[in-house]
Design an enzyme around this catalytic site. Structure first.
Site, PDB file in Angstrom:
ATOM      1  N   ARG A  59       1.111  -1.249   0.226  1.00  0.00           N
ATOM      2  CA  ARG A  59      -0.334   0.170   0.284  1.00  0.00           C
ATOM      3  C   ARG A  59       1.066   1.269   0.003  1.00  0.00           C
ATOM      4  O   ARG A  59       0.383   2.506  -0.186  1.00  0.00           O
ATOM      5  CB  ARG A  59      -1.384   0.431   1.150  1.00  0.00           C
ATOM      6  CG  ARG A  59      -1.874   1.490   1.209  1.00  0.00           C
ATOM      7  CD  ARG A  59      -3.614   1.348   2.162  1.00  0.00           C
ATOM      8  NE  ARG A  59      -2.551   0.506   2.751  1.00  0.00           N
ATOM      9  CZ  ARG A  59      -2.880   0.632   4.464  1.00  0.00           C
ATOM     10  NH1 ARG A  59      -2.032   1.297   4.337  1.00  0.00           N
ATOM     11  NH2 ARG A  59      -2.871  -0.340   4.871  1.00  0.00           N
ATOM     12  N   TYR A 112     -16.981  15.570 -14.838  1.00  0.00           N
ATOM     13  CA  TYR A 112     -17.416  14.358 -14.303  1.00  0.00           C
ATOM     14  C   TYR A 112     -18.463  13.641 -13.335  1.00  0.00           C
ATOM     15  O   TYR A 112     -18.057  14.079 -12.608  1.00  0.00           O
ATOM     16  CB  TYR A 112     -15.962  13.316 -14.452  1.00  0.00           C
ATOM     17  CG  TYR A 112     -16.610  12.189 -14.605  1.00  0.00           C
ATOM     18  CD1 TYR A 112     -16.412  11.176 -15.605  1.00  0.00           C
ATOM     19  CD2 TYR A 112     -16.208  11.182 -13.122  1.00  0.00           C
ATOM     20  CE1 TYR A 112     -17.039   9.859 -16.027  1.00  0.00           C
ATOM     21  CE2 TYR A 112     -16.438   9.947 -13.141  1.00  0.00           C
ATOM     22  CZ  TYR A 112     -16.656   9.343 -14.520  1.00  0.00           C
ATOM     23  OH  TYR A 112     -17.393   7.675 -14.644  1.00  0.00           O
TER      24      TYR A 112
HETATM   25  C1  LIG Z   1     -14.065   7.765 -16.204  1.00  0.00           C
HETATM   26  C2  LIG Z   1     -13.723   9.260 -15.825  1.00  0.00           C
HETATM   27  C3  LIG Z   1     -13.654  10.067 -14.397  1.00  0.00           C
HETATM   28  C4  LIG Z   1     -13.238   8.173 -13.401  1.00  0.00           C
HETATM   29  O1  LIG Z   1     -12.713   7.931 -13.375  1.00  0.00           O
HETATM   30  P1  LIG Z   1     -13.029   6.370 -12.917  1.00  0.00           P
HETATM   31  O2  LIG Z   1     -11.286   5.295 -13.316  1.00  0.00           O
HETATM   32  O3  LIG Z   1     -14.061   5.295 -14.052  1.00  0.00           O
HETATM   33  O4  LIG Z   1     -13.383   6.102 -11.549  1.00  0.00           O
HETATM   34  C5  LIG Z   1     -13.611  11.202 -14.305  1.00  0.00           C
HETATM   35  N1  LIG Z   1     -12.731  12.131 -14.285  1.00  0.00           N
HETATM   36  C6  LIG Z   1     -13.498  12.137 -16.264  1.00  0.00           C
HETATM   37  C7  LIG Z   1     -13.173  12.774 -17.300  1.00  0.00           C
HETATM   38  C8  LIG Z   1     -13.436  10.467 -16.604  1.00  0.00           C
HETATM   39  O5  LIG Z   1     -14.546  10.177 -18.168  1.00  0.00           O
END
Ligand SMILES: *Cc1c(COP(=O)(O)O)cnc(C)c1O
Length: 403
Positions: A59, A112
């Site tokens: 970790r 997002y």
């Molecule tokens: C998919 C995405 C995330 C989140 O990422 P995960 O790997 O699904 O946790 C954050 N920001 C953007 C712009 C994304 O496309």
């Protein structure tokens, strides 16, 4: 040999790894281990006190993960990087690091969905507030700053409308007000855009998307300008919140990353071919793509991006019904969220990725029922165009039948 900066195309393959340290193994070995034995009790003491460098427990650090972190830090022109088990783990760790109760975060209007969800939790439980604002000009950004504002959180291009934010303008304002700048660079990848070189403090990636590129890993990356600050986050928030990446997923990312430049060139050239096709299609109303010369923000795109990438959004005539029929009429192109994979993916933001956004906010952001987002893959452009063309003709036939 004299120190010379390598090109990104070379760094994705070699940076941060010396095969001679690992018995000549051409590829980075997978250290699938949770812990590391010490030579003696004193060594354990020295490792824990920080007197001696070395691995303690996975970790806190792992040799495979270390190569990935060194490589991505260099690709983003950063001082250091941390790898996480998801993009959201990277986002949440950074925001916990940057804020305390009472602080305020300024965000681009489109962010997002889960980042938005996290900001809501932070506001409700910890009194860390935010505003989502249009960042078209320096004045617009400046106006939204409050005495409690500590950072500006930016996505560009913005999902799913592909609207661009001028990163130079954001950095200028932030410098004047002593604010940190965070950029979620997922949509561009480190090959197309490097916000740290423009003056941002942190860059985030959902490595699930372009960095891995093969649709088989969920992972996140955080890159910082200052190595010391990144190491502090590693030994505080990342260690104690625990959202680390598994060694095997790090190994897959190292493998995927090797082809990032080649893939991004192909995603971009395929997207340009599809744009040219979509512009001639009578059922298409509007097209949004950073490197479209007709895009009013094309100059900003050229200033901060190397190419347009693989994401296109467009609107179809006929609203939700036509949009859904269009998706259902495709065969090669898969209906799926996520992006950046070898396979071309299509989705309907209003009913999928952005369905939890209140309708009024959604419409204000330009996410209408007619909007479709396409993540252009690596297939031959002619095959993709043929698939789009046959789906448009099915939609057209259905419309004329009803007329
Ligand atoms: C998919 C995405 C995330 C989140 O990422 P995960 O790997 O699904 O946790 C954050 N920001 C953007 C712009 C994304 O496309």
């Amino acid at each position: 040999m004299k120190e010379r900066q390598l090109h990104k195309d070379t760094k994705v393959i070699h940076e941060g790894y010396n095969d001679k340290d690992f018995g000549g193994s051409l590829t980075v070995p997978l250290f699938q281990t949770s812990t590391y034995s010490f030579d003696d009790a004193r060594q354990g003491e020295r490792r824990f006190s920080g007197e001696e460098e070395g691995y303690i427990y996975s970790r806190l650090g792992n040799p495979t993960v270390h190569v990935l972190e060194e490589r991505i830090a260099s690709l983003e022109n950063g001082g250091g990087a941390l790898a996480f088990g998801s993009g959201m783990a990277a986002v949440s760790t950074l925001l916990v690091h940057l804020t305390k109760s009472g602080d305020h975060i300024l965000c681009t209007r489109g962010i997002y969905g889960c980042t938005f969800g996290l900001l809501k939790i932070m506001a409700e439980k910890y009194n860390i507030t935010h505003d989502l604002v249009q960042m078209g000009t320096e004045e617009e950004i400046e106006k939204a700053i409050r005495p409690e504002t500590v950072c500006i959180y930016v996505e560009s291009p913005i999902n799913p409308t592909m609207e661009l934010v001028d990163l130079h303008a954001v950095v200028n304002v932030a410098k004047r007000h002593g604010l940190r700048v965070v950029v979620d660079n997922t949509f561009s990848s480190p090959y197309l855009q490097n916000p740290l070189s423009i003056g941002a403090d942190f860059v985030l990636h959902s490595a699930t998307k372009y960095i891995n590129g093969h649709g088989d890993v969920i992972a996140g990356l955080l890159i910082g300008k200052e190595k010391d600050e990144i190491e502090k986050i590693r030994l505080t928030i990342q260690k104690d919140y625990g959202g680390i990446i598994s060694p095997f997923d790090a190994w897959l990312l190292i493998r995927g990353l090797k082809t990032l430049p080649v893939r991004m060139e192909r995603h971009s050239s395929n997207a340009e071919k599809l744009i040219n096709y979509l512009k001639k299609e009578k059922l298409v109303d509007e097209i949004f793509y950073p490197f479209d010369p007709d895009n009013p923000l094309y100059e900003i795109a050229k200033r901060q991006m190397r190419a347009g990438g693989g994401l296109i959004s467009f609107t179809v005539k006929g609203g939700k019904e036509a949009a859904q029929l269009f998706l259902d009429s495709l065969s090669l192109i898969k209906i799926a969220v996520s992006l950046g994979d070898a396979e071309t993916l299509i989705q309907h933001p209003a009913t999928m990725t952005h369905s939890s956004v209140p309708e009024q906010d959604r419409l204000q952001m330009g996410i209408t029922d007619s909007l479709i987002r396409l993540s252009v893959g690596l297939e031959h452009a002619e095959d993709l165009i043929a698939d789009l063309e046959s789906a448009f003709r099915i939609v057209e036939a259905s419309v004329s039948e009803r007329a």
